[in-house]
Scaffold this motif. Structure first.
Motif, PDB file in Angstrom:
ATOM      1  N   GLY A 158       2.709  57.020  68.255  1.00 36.67           N
ATOM      2  CA  GLY A 158       2.423  55.957  69.217  1.00 36.67           C
ATOM      3  C   GLY A 158       1.110  55.251  68.993  1.00 36.67           C
ATOM      4  N   VAL A 159       0.587  55.298  67.764  1.00 35.07           N
ATOM      5  CA  VAL A 159      -0.658  54.587  67.450  1.00 35.07           C
ATOM      6  C   VAL A 159      -0.368  53.087  67.383  1.00 35.07           C
ATOM      7  CG1 VAL A 159      -2.517  54.320  65.769  1.00 35.07           C
ATOM      8  CG2 VAL A 159      -1.500  56.575  66.159  1.00 35.07           C
ATOM      9  N   ARG A 192       0.056  55.647  52.073  1.00 34.97           N
ATOM     10  CA  ARG A 192      -0.475  54.769  53.119  1.00 34.97           C
ATOM     11  C   ARG A 192       0.632  54.268  54.037  1.00 34.97           C
ATOM     12  NH1 ARG A 192       0.451  49.153  54.162  1.00 34.97           N
ATOM     13  NH2 ARG A 192       0.564  48.845  51.900  1.00 34.97           N
ATOM     14  N   ARG A 193       1.772  53.903  53.453  1.00 36.80           N
ATOM     15  CA  ARG A 193       2.889  53.399  54.255  1.00 36.80           C
ATOM     16  C   ARG A 193       3.447  54.484  55.168  1.00 36.80           C
ATOM     17  NH1 ARG A 193       5.229  48.569  52.426  1.00 36.80           N
ATOM     18  NH2 ARG A 193       4.208  47.682  50.574  1.00 36.80           N
ATOM     19  N   LEU A 194       3.567  55.711  54.670  1.00 31.84           N
ATOM     20  CA  LEU A 194       4.028  56.798  55.528  1.00 31.84           C
ATOM     21  C   LEU A 194       3.084  56.985  56.711  1.00 31.84           C
ATOM     22  CD1 LEU A 194       5.621  59.410  56.285  1.00 31.84           C
ATOM     23  CD2 LEU A 194       3.918  60.624  54.920  1.00 31.84           C
ATOM     24  N   LEU A 195       1.794  57.036  56.439  1.00 34.17           N
ATOM     25  CA  LEU A 195       0.829  57.285  57.510  1.00 34.17           C
ATOM     26  C   LEU A 195       0.897  56.209  58.579  1.00 34.17           C
ATOM     27  CD1 LEU A 195      -2.112  58.414  55.219  1.00 34.17           C
ATOM     28  CD2 LEU A 195      -0.819  59.882  56.773  1.00 34.17           C
ATOM     29  N   ALA A 208      -4.481  49.132  65.225  1.00 35.98           N
ATOM     30  CA  ALA A 208      -5.503  50.082  64.765  1.00 35.98           C
ATOM     31  C   ALA A 208      -5.464  50.210  63.249  1.00 35.98           C
ATOM     32  CB  ALA A 208      -5.287  51.445  65.420  1.00 35.98           C
ATOM     33  N   PHE A 209      -4.250  50.273  62.680  1.00 35.89           N
ATOM     34  CA  PHE A 209      -4.132  50.335  61.225  1.00 35.89           C
ATOM     35  C   PHE A 209      -4.522  49.000  60.600  1.00 35.89           C
ATOM     36  CE2 PHE A 209      -0.993  53.567  62.609  1.00 35.89           C
ATOM     37  CZ  PHE A 209      -1.564  54.669  61.995  1.00 35.89           C
ATOM     38  N   CYS A 243      -6.227  55.564  57.084  1.00 34.74           N
ATOM     39  CA  CYS A 243      -5.055  55.604  57.963  1.00 34.74           C
ATOM     40  C   CYS A 243      -4.838  57.007  58.526  1.00 34.74           C
ATOM     41  CB  CYS A 243      -3.805  55.161  57.197  1.00 34.74           C
ATOM     42  SG  CYS A 243      -3.785  53.411  56.777  1.00 34.74           S
ATOM     43  N   GLU A 244      -5.103  58.019  57.690  1.00 41.24           N
ATOM     44  CA  GLU A 244      -4.972  59.405  58.159  1.00 41.24           C
ATOM     45  C   GLU A 244      -5.971  59.683  59.275  1.00 41.24           C
ATOM     46  OE1 GLU A 244      -4.291  63.810  56.210  1.00 41.24           O
ATOM     47  OE2 GLU A 244      -5.138  62.201  54.982  1.00 41.24           O
ATOM     48  N   GLU A 245      -7.150  59.136  59.150  1.00 38.12           N
ATOM     49  CA  GLU A 245      -8.173  59.304  60.187  1.00 38.12           C
ATOM     50  C   GLU A 245      -7.737  58.635  61.488  1.00 38.12           C
ATOM     51  OE1 GLU A 245     -12.692  57.669  61.054  1.00 38.12           O
ATOM     52  OE2 GLU A 245     -12.048  57.955  58.970  1.00 38.12           O
ATOM     53  N   VAL A 246      -7.146  57.428  61.385  1.00 40.30           N
ATOM     54  CA  VAL A 246      -6.665  56.736  62.586  1.00 40.30           C
ATOM     55  C   VAL A 246      -5.589  57.565  63.282  1.00 40.30           C
ATOM     56  CG1 VAL A 246      -5.404  54.706  63.404  1.00 40.30           C
ATOM     57  CG2 VAL A 246      -7.234  54.431  61.738  1.00 40.30           C
ATOM     58  N   SER A 247      -4.632  58.094  62.509  1.00 42.83           N
ATOM     59  CA  SER A 247      -3.553  58.886  63.089  1.00 42.83           C
ATOM     60  C   SER A 247      -4.075  60.166  63.730  1.00 42.83           C
ATOM     61  CB  SER A 247      -2.515  59.240  62.019  1.00 42.83           C
ATOM     62  OG  SER A 247      -1.858  58.080  61.562  1.00 42.83           O
TER      63      SER A 247
END
Length: 535
Positions: A146-147, A134-137, A151-152, A183-187
């Motif tokens: 640049g997210v 989660r922290r990496l994402l 958002a996270f 978080c992967e979905e947000v990225s």
């Protein structure tokens, strides 16, 4: 272009101008025998070529990273992206002069889905493994893609509401796995998303750190601090140690002396089951050194011994970032501490008296400080405090409340002093720091970015005000139940850690130590004129 392996060789060429102050100090720490995770550096010389778009630079970066990862694998006995014993790394920035929080960092690089399963196998702790993912994402998404951080934060808040918990610390492994997927979905919405290839993650992170040299906040900070002669940023890649691994783990920041008052006692702040960014970001309020010593006495004692040793080795007050992994202490950085003018005066006097530096060096360290800034100030008839927090940078300020960096700049342009009031602050608020006469935050400790920059800019600062609730979009805030609107007058006492309503008067007094400084200056002038000082 070859890498620099920290801790190797005689170190004669490992200068801050070549590999950045952070890496140069890490090399020195390693040679002193301090517990530092293995690391290598892509030198500052590579930064200009990368920023200029030189096609050969990208190939140089890839080759250097391959060489460096092979070195870290050999040093740690782990393999990058492995399914059984994975190596994760941090990708950190480092200029020749300290720029706290103004350049980018990406943590937990290499936490692919395969590596996460490897962490579960190696530790038996799925919560820890998915927390790293989660922290990496989040880190990669913000820095490389640049997210927006918000958002996270919104997805975290949504999941925590569904789980009925107050913070992510209360999420179990299964919930953190779902949070990582969110978080992967947000990225992914930002385009390509986060690659599930550790080498691709590493290359993109390194290039993002180089590019952060020309980011708005970095350029604004260099302009404010007169650092226009710096040539770029180095990239330090270091084996991860994990403060989020267990309840006997944590991350913190320690000062060998109080950087706000100058008192000759260490200041330590720590978050348990956390990584370093949690502490310095200011988004969470850390626990005290006393809590650290009670929970992990051996690690705390070793840190205390190191603070004394490093202060003598560097002949200056040190700001040390550290991680404790399952009770084992690791040092991630040391640098000269940012300090208030009052603390700088006391440090200079104390270090000369202790024989660590001479009067000439003490005068050099004080040369950039306006003597007027050394005068101690206090509020007069301020009335009862409406907020109590942590005294992070000394002095007092009276001004109009502003609830965002842009509003602070705009209000200050009207001619009145301004106090910047925020839930927390980030390095992107640097323009608001510069415009404000004082800073107040709801979260954070004395080691957060906001506090470091406030001390360097000689701005009174109070952080960790639990009774503060800012509603910036509506131009108002709750000060322990009292509504304060943007433009209202408030007062900050950075020595006592309090905030007051209204516009009290400010009194000043001459600090101890100025007479001693005057004697040094007189002796220096006499020596220059060939006159021996009396006595």
């Amino acid at each position: 272009m070859t890498i620099v392996r920290l801790g190797s060789g005689d170190g004669a060429d490992f200068e801050a101008e070549a590999i950045g102050a952070k890496a140069a100090n890490l090399h020195r720490l390693m040679r002193l025998g301090a517990p530092v995770p293995p690391a290598f550096v892509l030198p500052i010389a590579l930064c200009g070529a990368v920023l200029a778009g030189d096609p050969a630079a990208a190939a140089q970066v890839r080759a250097a990273l391959r060489e460096g990862i092979a070195f870290l694998e050999q040093a740690t006995g782990r393999r990058f992206g492995d399914r059984r014993s994975p190596l994760l790394v941090s990708v950190r920035s480092g200029a020749a002069r300290s720029m706290p929080g103004m350049l980018d960092t990406v943590l937990d690089v290499g936490a692919t889905l395969t590596a996460v399963r490897g962490l579960v196998r190696a530790t038996g702790n799925p919560r820890f493994a998915y927390d790293c993912r989660r922290r990496l994402l989040e880190s990669y998404g913000e820095t490389v893609l640049g997210v927006a951080r918000t958002a996270f934060a919104a997805r975290r808040a949504e999941l925590m509401r569904g789980e009925g918990v107050a913070t992510e610390d209360d999420l179990d492994g299964e919930a953190l796995e779902r949070l990582a997927a969110a978080c992967e979905e947000v990225s992914s919405r930002a385009g390509a998303g986060v690659p599930d290839d550790p080498v691709a993650q590493l290359e993109a992170a390194a290039m993002a750190v180089f590019r952060s040299w020309t980011g708005d906040r970095a350029e604004a900070y260099r302009a404010l601090e007169g650092l226009g002669d710096l040539r770029g940023v180095a990239v330090t890649v270091q084996a991860m140690v994990f403060g989020n691994r267990s309840l006997r783990s944590g991350a913190g920041v320690a000062f060998s002396r109080d950087p706000s008052t100058g008192a000759a006692a260490p200041v330590v702040e720590m978050l348990f089951a956390a990584q370093g960014e949690d502490v310095v970001s200011g988004r969470r309020t850390p626990q005290s050194g006393e809590a650290f010593a009670a929970a992990l006495p051996e690690a705390a004692a070793r840190l205390g011994d190191l603070l004394v040793r490093l202060e003598r080795e560097f002949a200056d007050v040190q700001d040390v970032e550290f991680t404790v992994e399952d009770g084992t202490l690791w040092i991630l950085q040391t640098r000269a501490a940012k300090r208030t003018p009052a603390a700088a005066l006391r440090f200079a006097v104390d270090f000369v008296r202790a024989g660590l530096i001479g009067p000439a060096e003490a005068l050099r360290r004080l040369a950039g400080i306006d003597e007027a800034a050394l005068v101690r100030t206090r509020l007069v008839d301020a009335g009862p405090a409406v907020l109590h927090g942590i005294a992070a940078a000394g002095g007092v300020a009276v001004g109009r409340a502003a609830f965002g960096a842009e509003r602070a700049v705009a209000l200050a342009a009207d001619g009145d002093p301004v106090v910047l009031v925020r839930p927390d602050t980030s390095p992107s608020d640097v323009a608001g720091f510069a415009a404000a006469a004082g800073i107040v935050t709801a979260a954070g400790g004395r080691t957060a970015h906001a506090a470091l920059v406030a001390r360097q800019m000689a701005k009174p600062c109070v952080v960790g005000c639990a009774g503060l609730a800012v509603v910036a979009g509506e131009g108002r805030a709750g000060f322990a139940g009292t509504v304060v609107r943007e433009g209202d007058w408030i007062a900050v006492d950075g020595d006592r850690g309090t905030v007051h309503l209204g516009r009290p008067a400010v009194a000043s007094e001459r600090p101890e130590g100025l007479d001693e400084i005057a004697r040094w200056r007189a002796a220096s002038r006499g020596a220059a004129d060939g006159v021996m000082p009396a006595g």
